[in-house]
Design a protein around this motif. Structure first.
Motif, short mmCIF file in Angstrom:
data_model
loop_
_atom_site.label_atom_id
_atom_site.label_comp_id
_atom_site.label_asym_id
_atom_site.label_seq_id
_atom_site.Cartn_x
_atom_site.Cartn_y
_atom_site.Cartn_z
N THR A 89 0.83 -1.20 0.07
CA THR A 89 0.02 -0.02 -0.11
C THR A 89 0.86 1.10 -0.04
O THR A 89 0.43 2.30 -0.02
CB THR A 89 -0.95 -0.12 1.21
OG1 THR A 89 -0.18 -0.19 2.25
CG2 THR A 89 -2.01 -1.12 1.05
N ASP A 90 2.32 1.13 0.07
CA ASP A 90 3.20 2.22 0.24
C ASP A 90 3.49 2.83 -1.20
O ASP A 90 3.09 2.33 -2.21
CB ASP A 90 4.34 1.88 0.91
CG ASP A 90 4.04 1.62 2.47
OD1 ASP A 90 3.17 1.94 3.03
OD2 ASP A 90 5.07 0.92 2.68
N THR A 91 4.18 4.14 -1.12
CA THR A 91 4.87 4.57 -2.15
C THR A 91 6.16 4.96 -2.18
O THR A 91 6.68 5.17 -1.12
CB THR A 91 4.00 6.21 -2.55
OG1 THR A 91 2.72 5.91 -2.61
CG2 THR A 91 4.48 6.85 -3.77
N ALA A 92 6.73 4.68 -3.14
CA ALA A 92 8.27 4.58 -3.13
C ALA A 92 8.92 5.42 -4.31
O ALA A 92 8.55 5.39 -5.27
CB ALA A 92 9.10 2.99 -3.04
N VAL A 93 9.83 6.30 -3.86
CA VAL A 93 10.44 7.13 -4.79
C VAL A 93 12.04 7.00 -4.76
O VAL A 93 12.58 6.87 -3.58
CB VAL A 93 10.25 8.82 -4.32
CG1 VAL A 93 11.10 9.58 -5.30
CG2 VAL A 93 8.74 9.10 -4.47
N ILE A 94 12.62 6.89 -5.77
CA ILE A 94 13.93 6.59 -5.81
C ILE A 94 14.56 7.71 -6.93
O ILE A 94 13.95 8.09 -8.09
CB ILE A 94 14.51 5.33 -6.63
CG1 ILE A 94 13.97 4.16 -5.55
CG2 ILE A 94 16.18 5.14 -7.05
CD1 ILE A 94 14.16 2.92 -6.26
N PHE A 95 15.58 8.65 -6.36
CA PHE A 95 16.18 9.50 -7.33
C PHE A 95 17.54 9.49 -7.37
O PHE A 95 18.31 9.42 -6.47
CB PHE A 95 15.75 11.26 -6.51
CG PHE A 95 16.43 12.22 -7.20
CD1 PHE A 95 15.65 12.89 -8.06
CD2 PHE A 95 17.73 12.81 -6.91
CE1 PHE A 95 16.15 14.04 -8.70
CE2 PHE A 95 18.07 13.85 -7.38
CZ PHE A 95 17.61 14.67 -8.19
N PHE A 96 18.15 9.53 -8.61
CA PHE A 96 19.27 9.47 -8.80
C PHE A 96 20.02 10.55 -9.48
O PHE A 96 19.27 10.91 -10.66
CB PHE A 96 20.02 8.09 -9.48
CG PHE A 96 21.33 8.07 -9.72
CD1 PHE A 96 22.20 7.59 -9.02
CD2 PHE A 96 21.97 8.41 -10.87
CE1 PHE A 96 23.55 7.37 -9.08
CE2 PHE A 96 23.40 8.34 -11.21
CZ PHE A 96 24.18 7.96 -10.28
N SER A 97 20.85 11.36 -8.98
CA SER A 97 21.57 12.49 -9.90
C SER A 97 23.05 12.08 -9.80
O SER A 97 23.82 12.28 -8.83
CB SER A 97 21.45 13.80 -9.07
OG SER A 97 21.86 14.71 -9.94
N GLY A 98 23.79 11.96 -11.01
CA GLY A 98 25.14 11.80 -11.20
C GLY A 98 25.24 11.26 -12.68
O GLY A 98 24.52 11.49 -13.52
#
Length: 369
Positions: A89-98
């Motif tokens: 039921t969750d929300t997951a965010v992955i952010f990559f800068s590189g």
């Protein structure tokens, strides 16, 4: 509990089911360094996600890895931890800068994320390959998963130090397509595979992240119900980036099995707009139209040549992913005045009614006049 009550509860308590892993690498010791804006990107993302005035994530659910912390082993560890702590039921965010890098067959390259401790002389074993990254994503149980990749910067258009003949920097669009496979998984990249992701001189953030932050701080056009949804964020970012760098940078949206324009953060702390009823009604009409078209023409605007028959120019559309994703992109183009000189919402409905004359829900969407 019905959906409205569930939304109200989330508003009052913050976006309690949101989790995020933010990764930024700029000071590469063996790879050409990137501007400090890369680190600012991830730090500012954490600040806006955990702000009670903005996205409402619990700070304990947001992990930031930057420079020395962003080793290959640590990235693997935190991806595994994210999979362990998220529920369906969750929300997951992955952010990559590189840095991103393309390797292998030039006609169909495999892309990889470049961690802090990448060894140019031993590249294949010191980067996070897309296959491993995709497998890590598949282990995350959250039914709403958003991946932001800002992995090719204008300031990094050179080659690795002390090494010739290395593969191109950046992510290929075929790699992005493969990473986007999976139910409820959305991937938003800062630029096309042939472009660089710009950082203007003196800017605190990359161009892409500047406008992503703007969307999360309340700049996106939402329906006023206290939530910000994934299509709304992409619409805002894509429009702003294209306007700031005409012809030079085009953010892209990838999704293979997406059934809903899902909320993934609070909008301005969950505040509801005075005009929310009118805005919500208008947006709901377009969403209903999208759902009907995706049901009647599941292959997208090319199905039964519906787009061309309604007066549209299919060459004006950028279609990818599922039929539903293609319809979302096509209807967004109409709302922006594009898609061909002769196509409108009305002409599209009228043409669909020629194929399905007894479809009452479709007929009710036909504008007056």
């Amino acid at each position: 509990m019905n959906q409205q009550n569930a939304d109200d509860t989330t508003n009052q308590a913050g976006f309690i089911e949101g989790h995020a892993l933010l990764i930024a690498v700029a000071a590469y010791p063996r790879v050409r360094a990137l501007p400090s804006a890369v680190i600012n990107d991830a730090r500012d993302m954490k600040a806006v996600l955990t702000s009670s005035m903005h996205c409402g994530y619990d700070s304990s659910n947001v992990i930031l890895l930057q420079d020395d912390d962003a080793t290959l082993d640590r990235i693997r560890q935190e991806l595994a931890t994210l999979a362990d702590r998220t529920k369906a039921t969750d929300t997951a965010v992955i952010f990559f800068s590189g840095h991103g890098v393309r390797m292998g067959d030039s006609a169909n390259p495999e892309s990889a994320l470049v961690p802090m401790d990448c060894e140019p002389a031993n590249l294949s074993t010191t980067v996070l390959h897309e296959a491993e990254f995709s497998a890590a994503l598949a282990r995350i149980k959250a039914k709403r998963l958003v991946v932001f990749i800002d992995a090719c910067h204008a300031g990094a258009a050179g080659t690795f130090k002390g090494r010739d003949g290395l593969p191109d920097l950046g992510f290929s669009e075929k790699s992005l397509d493969r990473l986007a496979q999976g139910s409820g998984r959305v991937l938003i990249a800062s630029s096309r595979g042939s472009e660089t992701s710009l950082i203007f001189n003196g800017a605190a953030n990359s161009l892409f992240t500047e406008h992503l932050l703007g969307a999360l701080r309340g700049g996106a056009r939402t329906n006023g119900d206290g939530f910000i949804r994934i299509f709304e964020v992409f619409n805002h970012v894509a429009e702003k980036v294209r306007a700031a760098a005409p012809g030079r940078q085009h953010p892209i949206f990838k999704a293979s099995d997406l059934e809903d324009n899902f909320p993934f953060a609070l909008d301005r702390g969950g505040a509801k707009s005075i005009e929310s009823s009118l805005i919500a009604t208008r947006n709901e009409t377009w969403r209903q139209f999208e759902e009907i078209l995706a049901d009647l023409y599941p292959a997208g605007p090319l199905d039964q040549e519906i787009w061309a028959r309604a007066g549209g120019d299919i060459s004006r559309l950028r279609l990818s992913g599922t039929g539903r994703a293609s319809w979302f992109a096509a209807l967004r183009t109409i709302r922006q005045g594009g898609g061909g000189h002769d196509i409108t919402r009305k002409s599209l409905i009228q043409t669909a009614l020629q194929d399905f004359p007894h479809h009452q829900e479709l007929a009710q969407l036909l504008p007056n006049g």
